[in-house]
Scaffold this active site. Sequence first.
Site, PDB file in Angstrom:
ATOM      1  CE1 TYR A 118      36.796  31.213  51.446  1.00 17.32           C
ATOM      2  CE2 TYR A 118      35.597  29.684  50.049  1.00 17.32           C
ATOM      3  CZ  TYR A 118      36.758  30.341  50.372  1.00 17.32           C
ATOM      4  OH  TYR A 118      37.883  30.121  49.625  1.00 17.32           O
ATOM      5  CG  ASN A 130      39.175  34.242  54.065  1.00 14.32           C
ATOM      6  OD1 ASN A 130      40.232  33.660  53.775  1.00 14.32           O
ATOM      7  ND2 ASN A 130      38.411  34.800  53.158  1.00 14.32           N
ATOM      8  CD  GLU A 131      42.194  36.942  51.237  1.00 15.04           C
ATOM      9  OE1 GLU A 131      41.841  38.063  50.840  1.00 15.04           O
ATOM     10  OE2 GLU A 131      42.523  36.019  50.475  1.00 15.04           O
ATOM     11  CD  GLU A 185      40.540  31.946  48.690  1.00 11.92           C
ATOM     12  OE1 GLU A 185      41.118  32.800  47.973  1.00 11.92           O
ATOM     13  OE2 GLU A 185      39.536  32.211  49.371  1.00 11.92           O
ATOM     14  CG  ASP A 199      51.029  34.813  49.166  1.00  5.96           C
ATOM     15  OD1 ASP A 199      51.871  35.450  49.837  1.00  5.96           O
ATOM     16  OD2 ASP A 199      51.339  34.054  48.224  1.00  5.96           O
ATOM     17  CE1 TYR A 212      37.368  31.487  46.232  1.00  8.43           C
ATOM     18  CE2 TYR A 212      37.635  32.277  43.991  1.00  8.43           C
ATOM     19  CZ  TYR A 212      36.993  32.328  45.209  1.00  8.43           C
ATOM     20  OH  TYR A 212      35.973  33.211  45.396  1.00  8.43           O
TER      21      TYR A 212
END
Length: 483
Positions: free
Chosen positions: A85, A157-158, A265, A200, A296
């Site tokens: 990350y 990411n998100e 993940e 998600d 994860y």
Amino acid sequence: MLKYSALVALGATLAAAVQPLEVKNGVFVNPKTGNQFQIVGVAYQPGGSAGYNPKLKRDPLSNKDVCMRDAALMQILGINTIRVYNLDPDLNHDECASIFNAAGMYMLLDVNSPLVGESLTSFNPWESYYAQYLNRTFAVVEAFKDYPNTLGFFSGNEVMNNEETGATVPPYMRAVTRDIKNYVKKHASRPIPVGYSAADVRDILADSYNYFQCSLPGDTNDMSKGDMFALNSYSWCGASSFKEASYDELVSIFKTSDVPVFFSEFGCNTPSPRVFTEVGAIYSSQMEGFSGGIVYEYTQEPNNYGLVNLTEEGPATLTSDFYALKEQYAKLDFKTIQGVKAPTTSKAQSAACSSKLITTKGFNSNFTLPKLPPGAQEIIDKGVSPKPSGKIVKISDYKVKWDVKNNDGTVIANLAVKPLADGDVNQPGTNTVSVSQGSSDGKSSSGSASSSTPSKDAAPRDAAALFSVAAMGAFAVLASIAI
Ligand SMILES: *[C@@H]1O[C@H](CO)[C@@H](O)[C@H](O)[C@H]1NC(C)=O
Ligand SMILES: *[C@@H]1O[C@H](CO)[C@@H](O)[C@H](O)[C@H]1NC(C)=O
Ligand SMILES: *[C@@H]1O[C@H](CO)[C@@H](O)[C@H](O)[C@H]1NC(C)=O
């Protein structure tokens, strides 16, 4: 004769390398074999978010001894990809990248970090979109673009996780993807995929996919469409099922995707310890449109998702989740799963970008992207300066420096990375160092003493049933693609 010995000498000094993968017709492809690649990945952030610290000149791929220990354990599991990350482009990653390369593992890398100025923000994204941010992002690309095992870059990411952020972030996120792709195109020697890793959140998941993966009408040179799309998904908890975990919903969104889709993940940890029965489903033919997933996560942190417990710098202890995951991977026939020929045509064309694609009220449907911020074009044209470039280096000793213990306290003997032959990718069974599960942590013992020789009978009944579906499914995929 002379020529032959010269070649042998050359062979001895050059490190074997994994084959760089390409994206084609909705899957990752190994261009040498023509086979589709399924990600068997693990999220790798030893030290948690504190593992990245520019002031201490530390990130997860900067310490050779740590990487050696972790690559060896991942090899035993059967991992073929790590996700990292937070990276410092100005550190030297050559040894770690070379270790993971020799171990037959690819790297999926996030170009952002949680530090200010190092990511696009969810709140008022326009305030974080400026040249220096892009420079940092491109620097990560520079630092990793020359390793053969760099599989792709996550442009975000998100960044969107609810309807509010879905209203503002999409054009900026798509613009950042465009900018990174332009940088890769100009400066990398191969087309390294760039894409978004989504939360998600079902309210906005399909909209996010449609927003990032549609084609801009009239733009034949559209650089803003993602090369891949990933989601962090925790809907499969405990001994769940394809339907109960609503994987069927995911398949209906992604089955005709024209870019690779995968779990960036997965691994819900309630109930704990985990049983990882989703593994059988993820690599089955039911998972149409998917290219595997990333568990994860590797190290145990306060949020309790770890496969390996690092109690101090150096030595480590496996958690019961490590054995459970190993057992699930070992049940699958990865020779067959990774032996599927890549399709020669695309399953579908991506839709043309239009507000009609967006179904959630309030989600952004403006496909006019923000222009590059002032000063950024010059960085794309000339390249980051100075360039933090990387290269594969020779590793002479693959032994792990520290003791790693099984969860019953016994030390794993002869722990080492097994360097693979040129072009080989890691899979379960490659590294035969034996690990064995005890019950000293008080929460394991499902009756099986050793996970190095997993038996199907030891698995819960529904998991075994799922497995047979998975095994048959792999052939079904093979058959349907051959047509
Ligand atoms: C761009 O990134 C490089 C590599 O990290 C760094 O050395 C340089 O100072 C950065 N330039 C600017 C203007 O931030
Ligand atoms: C990790 O190690 C710590 C310290 O020894 C221990 O308290 C904890 O229970 C361990 N966690 C797991 C999941 O094994
Ligand atoms: C769409 O976004 C662009 C670029 O940010 C902006 O100039 C334009 O006004 C927006 N259009 C609408 C209808 O909001």
